[in-house]
Motif scaffolding. Structure first.
Motif, PDB file in Angstrom:
ATOM      1  N   SER A 276       0.836  -1.206   0.000  1.00 59.87           N
ATOM      2  CA  SER A 276       0.000   0.000   0.000  1.00 59.87           C
ATOM      3  C   SER A 276       0.870   1.255   0.000  1.00 59.87           C
ATOM      4  O   SER A 276       0.513   2.267  -0.605  1.00 59.87           O
ATOM      5  CB  SER A 276      -0.940   0.005   1.207  1.00 59.87           C
ATOM      6  N   LEU A 277       2.027   1.185   0.661  1.00 63.61           N
ATOM      7  CA  LEU A 277       2.953   2.317   0.633  1.00 63.61           C
ATOM      8  C   LEU A 277       3.600   2.451  -0.740  1.00 63.61           C
ATOM      9  O   LEU A 277       3.795   3.554  -1.246  1.00 63.61           O
ATOM     10  CB  LEU A 277       4.035   2.137   1.696  1.00 63.61           C
ATOM     11  N   ARG A 278       3.929   1.310  -1.344  1.00 61.69           N
ATOM     12  CA  ARG A 278       4.543   1.346  -2.669  1.00 61.69           C
ATOM     13  C   ARG A 278       3.597   1.987  -3.689  1.00 61.69           C
ATOM     14  O   ARG A 278       4.025   2.684  -4.620  1.00 61.69           O
ATOM     15  CB  ARG A 278       4.903  -0.074  -3.115  1.00 61.69           C
ATOM     16  N   ASN A 279       2.299   1.733  -3.528  1.00 57.49           N
ATOM     17  CA  ASN A 279       1.305   2.233  -4.482  1.00 57.49           C
ATOM     18  C   ASN A 279       0.601   3.510  -4.009  1.00 57.49           C
ATOM     19  O   ASN A 279      -0.391   3.922  -4.602  1.00 57.49           O
ATOM     20  CB  ASN A 279       0.256   1.142  -4.746  1.00 57.49           C
ATOM     21  N   ASP A 280       1.119   4.110  -2.952  1.00 51.89           N
ATOM     22  CA  ASP A 280       0.490   5.305  -2.393  1.00 51.89           C
ATOM     23  C   ASP A 280       0.479   6.455  -3.403  1.00 51.89           C
ATOM     24  O   ASP A 280       1.411   6.611  -4.197  1.00 51.89           O
ATOM     25  CB  ASP A 280       1.259   5.737  -1.141  1.00 51.89           C
ATOM     26  N   ARG A 281      -0.591   7.232  -3.377  1.00 48.47           N
ATOM     27  CA  ARG A 281      -0.727   8.357  -4.294  1.00 48.47           C
ATOM     28  C   ARG A 281      -1.214   9.604  -3.553  1.00 48.47           C
ATOM     29  O   ARG A 281      -1.950   9.508  -2.575  1.00 48.47           O
ATOM     30  CB  ARG A 281      -1.733   8.024  -5.408  1.00 48.47           C
ATOM     31  N   MET A 282      -0.794  10.764  -4.031  1.00 50.77           N
ATOM     32  CA  MET A 282      -1.342  12.050  -3.589  1.00 50.77           C
ATOM     33  C   MET A 282      -2.152  12.618  -4.742  1.00 50.77           C
ATOM     34  O   MET A 282      -1.615  12.785  -5.846  1.00 50.77           O
ATOM     35  CB  MET A 282      -0.229  13.021  -3.209  1.00 50.77           C
ATOM     36  N   ILE A 283      -3.415  12.897  -4.512  1.00 50.57           N
ATOM     37  CA  ILE A 283      -4.304  13.346  -5.583  1.00 50.57           C
ATOM     38  C   ILE A 283      -4.546  14.846  -5.474  1.00 50.57           C
ATOM     39  O   ILE A 283      -4.953  15.349  -4.427  1.00 50.57           O
ATOM     40  CB  ILE A 283      -5.643  12.586  -5.531  1.00 50.57           C
ATOM     41  N   LEU A 284      -4.285  15.539  -6.567  1.00 43.30           N
ATOM     42  CA  LEU A 284      -4.497  16.978  -6.648  1.00 43.30           C
ATOM     43  C   LEU A 284      -5.546  17.234  -7.731  1.00 43.30           C
ATOM     44  O   LEU A 284      -5.331  16.930  -8.899  1.00 43.30           O
ATOM     45  CB  LEU A 284      -3.184  17.676  -7.000  1.00 43.30           C
ATOM     46  N   ALA A 285      -6.697  17.757  -7.327  1.00 36.44           N
ATOM     47  CA  ALA A 285      -7.808  17.980  -8.264  1.00 36.44           C
ATOM     48  C   ALA A 285      -7.889  19.453  -8.660  1.00 36.44           C
ATOM     49  O   ALA A 285      -7.757  20.350  -7.819  1.00 36.44           O
ATOM     50  CB  ALA A 285      -9.131  17.537  -7.634  1.00 36.44           C
ATOM     51  N   PHE A 286      -8.108  19.682  -9.953  1.00 39.08           N
ATOM     52  CA  PHE A 286      -8.271  21.031 -10.495  1.00 39.08           C
ATOM     53  C   PHE A 286      -9.742  21.214 -10.863  1.00 39.08           C
ATOM     54  O   PHE A 286     -10.274  20.457 -11.687  1.00 39.08           O
ATOM     55  CB  PHE A 286      -7.403  21.226 -11.739  1.00 39.08           C
ATOM     56  N   LEU A 287     -10.401  22.214 -10.266  1.00 39.32           N
ATOM     57  CA  LEU A 287     -11.816  22.482 -10.525  1.00 39.32           C
ATOM     58  C   LEU A 287     -12.004  23.935 -10.934  1.00 39.32           C
ATOM     59  O   LEU A 287     -11.289  24.816 -10.462  1.00 39.32           O
ATOM     60  CB  LEU A 287     -12.664  22.228  -9.276  1.00 39.32           C
ATOM     61  N   ALA A 288     -12.975  24.157 -11.781  1.00 41.28           N
ATOM     62  CA  ALA A 288     -13.313  25.536 -12.165  1.00 41.28           C
ATOM     63  C   ALA A 288     -14.461  25.518 -13.147  1.00 41.28           C
ATOM     64  O   ALA A 288     -14.815  24.483 -13.717  1.00 41.28           O
ATOM     65  CB  ALA A 288     -12.112  26.244 -12.793  1.00 41.28           C
ATOM     66  N   GLU A 289     -15.023  26.693 -13.354  1.00 38.57           N
ATOM     67  CA  GLU A 289     -15.952  26.892 -14.445  1.00 38.57           C
ATOM     68  C   GLU A 289     -15.156  26.876 -15.744  1.00 38.57           C
ATOM     69  O   GLU A 289     -13.918  26.864 -15.762  1.00 38.57           O
ATOM     70  CB  GLU A 289     -16.660  28.241 -14.274  1.00 38.57           C
ATOM     71  N   PHE A 290     -15.873  26.922 -16.857  1.00 41.21           N
ATOM     72  CA  PHE A 290     -15.231  26.895 -18.170  1.00 41.21           C
ATOM     73  C   PHE A 290     -14.321  28.110 -18.375  1.00 41.21           C
ATOM     74  O   PHE A 290     -14.633  29.219 -17.937  1.00 41.21           O
ATOM     75  CB  PHE A 290     -16.318  26.858 -19.250  1.00 41.21           C
ATOM     76  N   SER A 291     -13.174  27.890 -19.019  1.00 41.11           N
ATOM     77  CA  SER A 291     -12.254  28.950 -19.445  1.00 41.11           C
ATOM     78  C   SER A 291     -11.660  29.734 -18.285  1.00 41.11           C
ATOM     79  O   SER A 291     -11.549  30.955 -18.334  1.00 41.11           O
ATOM     80  CB  SER A 291     -12.968  29.920 -20.396  1.00 41.11           C
TER      81      SER A 291
END
Length: 643
Positions: A50-65
């Motif tokens: 689980s440590l080997r496959n660990d991930r940090m997720i960064l999400a980008f959100l916004a309205e269009f353009s």
């Protein structure tokens, strides 16, 4: 030149590897000294993986353009000398896109056709079925071909209005679920793809960072999996706004519906700061305007001032392509990268540290205390033998009598332990019965009956509310029961420490609150969805149905995770204490046998003394080894900040 974010994420990756190496070292120690069993071995292996496959997720959100994709280009792909992800006016990513690195495969882009929305299967399920995706290999040595392959993210297709409605992409009067690029009389243009996955060997991605780019084309309203599962699972959300407009009405609606109070960490990014660069104003005046917009944004979004950043993604990309330090500084992208490195990395580090400690911290501590106790008893026995030197057997027999008494106390301790262990198991199995597959299926099937044969919007909403009423009751019962069982285990440890003289140990921690917090979040999302006037007024069956199905999947996942975590805890709750007792038993038996031999033949004393010296040296080496392992697993090494 590597950015601060790249350097710190790389350090985090090395730190995580240290934790994994500590787990493997402990497993090797257990194996070498006869303490390992199949169940424990599998658990340690799963934890290391689980440590080997660990991930940090960064999400980008916004309205269009708002410039999300341009910002991703600036952070990740400037070394290619051009925009790789499509971010030109009118041509941007039109489907949710995950960008990550999988060393097991060559670089690729996988695209899920938009027609898959007609099925009831989730994106997570479809990820396990490669045949459903269109796969394009990425040639990193050919920039033009690479750009061409990634431009597929901007593809659209023309369909009839009926087809768009059947796919749940066109709902009159609902801007959040109407996902069309262009509308004509009888046809509309819609995104060609439902979801995209890009495997790319960027240093940040290699270190475990994952980027989730959500299109501004209202996929947040049409893909409940994004809002119910993917975005809440992100370690941080970057919410992009336009510098010149600040928080618009539609920005605020997106923020309140999908971000505020629903994610672990959020950062607002006011993009296009270059629009504020006015040659008719002084630098002081421009800075005052920027600061005022930052303060207003922080106030409107109810964010700390430090979590609102102003920058220019386009100028940052240009500066890195042209290697222009002055322009890069004016773009302020380093402010964002510094904030990300200061916010995400330490927070994720603490999550992993706590998880590893919760899983095996008490086991390692018990092993170390057991070896220390063995070392101290060995030293004590060496002192006892030195007193016997040149003396008669009667003294040895007196020592044997004391050891026999110690052994009797040990047997009593074991009887107490077995009785306590039986109580813990009975209570634990009672709880597991509350979490059985049969109970879960009954719960879900009863909920299903509420709307069976009546897949209406109103029926689905009633069903969702009923589901969480039932889950809420079950969650409270389970949480109360688990707290009671945990308290019982703590008292067992306390008793052995205070009444039987065992070293003070802390039992493995049971943390189910995080799962029930997730249930509360799902219930909150359900209430928000069911109460939304748009959802109540507009008949949009396919969108509501998909939300319901995703909700069921998430709720079931939480239920199963609670069961798995409790089962693991139950199996390991008394393991540290059990290890102490077994080690104590071996020491007593060895000492009794030794003194028994000496009492019969005093000439064996020197032979026993030599053996004890070898044992003392070996035990000291084990103490040193376990102390090092404990240090590795504590993960106390802090990641160095880059100036």
């Amino acid at each position: 030149m590597s950015s601060q974010l790249e350097l710190l994420v790389a350090q985090y990756s090395q730190w995580r590897e240290q934790l994994r190496a500590g787990i493997e070292s402990y497993h090797n120690w257990l194996d070498a000294h006869g303490h390992v069993d199949i169940q424990r071995s599998l658990r340690l292996y799963d934890l290391a993986e689980s440590l080997r496959n660990d991930r940090m997720i960064l999400a980008f959100l916004a309205e269009f353009s708002r410039g999300k994709t341009e910002l991703i280009n600036a952070i990740f792909f400037s070394s290619y000398g051009q925009r790789l992800l499509p971010s030109n006016v009118g041509r941007t990513t039109m489907c949710p896109t995950e960008i990550f690195h999988d060393a097991a495969e060559e670089p690729y882009i996988r695209l899920l056709p938009i027609e898959s929305r007609k099925s009831a299967e989730t994106i997570a399920t479809l990820k396990q079925r490669p045949i459903e995706w269109v796969k394009i290999k990425l040639d990193l040595s050919n920039v033009s071909e690479l750009h061409k392959a990634l431009s597929t993210l901007a593809q659209s297709k023309s369909v009839s209005v009926d087809e768009a409605e059947a796919l749940g992409l066109l709902v009159e009067g609902d801007i959040f679920t109407t996902t069309v690029v262009r509308r004509r009389i009888s046809r509309v243009d819609i995104p060609a793809w439902r979801h995209a996955m890009i495997n790319f060997p960027h240093p940040l991605l290699k270190s475990g960072l994952v980027i989730l780019d959500t299109p501004g084309l209202n996929a947040l309203g049409t893909e409940p999996e994004l809002t119910v599962s993917m975005i809440p699972s992100a370690h941080a959300v970057l919410f992009l706004l336009a510098m010149d407009t600040g928080v618009t009405k539609s920005d605020l609606e997106v923020w309140q519906r999908f971000v505020q109070g629903k994610v672990a960490r959020s950062i607002a990014v006011l993009n296009k700061i270059d629009l504020m660069w006015d040659e008719l104003k002084s630098d002081v005046e421009i800075e005052a305007d920027v600061r005022r917009q930052l303060e207003q944004t922080a106030h409107t979004l109810e964010l700390p001032a430090g979590h609102v950043i102003a920058l220019s993604a386009q100028k940052a990309l240009l500066a890195r392509i042209k290697n222009d330090p002055e322009l890069l500084a004016r773009s302020r992208i380093r402010d964002l990268e510094r904030l990300l490195s200061e916010e995400i990395v330490p927070a994720k580090q603490e999550i992993l540290r706590a998880a590893v400690h919760r899983e095996i911290g008490s086991m390692v501590e018990a092993s170390l205390e057991g070896v220390r106790a063995a070392f101290n008893l060995t030293v004590q026995e060496m002192r006892d033998l030195s007193q016997l030197s040149g003396k008669n057997r009667e003294l040895a027999r007196a020592m044997l009598s004391r050891l026999e008494q110690d052994k009797a106390v040990y047997v009593k301790n074991m009887d107490t332990f077995k009785a306590n262990f039986g109580v813990v198991l009975r209570q634990g199995h009672q709880m597991l019965e509350k979490l059985s597959d049969d109970v879960l299926e009954t719960l879900l099937s009863e909920n299903q009956k509420i709307i069976e044969g009546s897949w209406t919007t109103a029926g689905l909403m009633r069903s969702m509310r009923a589901l969480f009423d039932q889950f809420g009751t079950s969650a409270n019962d389970v949480l109360g029961f688990s707290n009671k069982t945990s308290e019982f285990v703590r008292n067992v440890y306390k008793t052995f420490h205070e009444k039987h003289g065992f070293p003070q140990l802390s039992p493995p921690q049971l943390n189910l609150e995080k799962h029930f917090l997730r249930v509360a979040q799902l219930k909150q999302a359900t209430e928000a969805f069911c109460s939304d006037p748009v959802n109540v007024v507009n008949p949009k069956f396919i969108v509501v149905r998909k939300f319901y199905e995703q909700l069921m999947n998430e709720a079931k996942s939480v239920f199963l995770q609670v069961r798995e975590d409790f089962d693991i805890w139950l199996k390991g709750a008394l393991v540290p204490l059990s290890m102490q007792l077994k080690d104590h038993q071996k020491l007593l038996e060895r000492r009794v046998e030794s003194i028994r031999k000496i009492s019969g033949d005093i000439t064996t004393l020197k032979e026993r003394a030599k053996l004890l010296e070898h044992q003392r040296v070996d035990l000291q080496a084990q103490v040193d080894e376990l102390t090092l392992i404990k240090s590795q697993l504590s993960g106390q090494t802090e990641i160095r900040r880059v100036a």
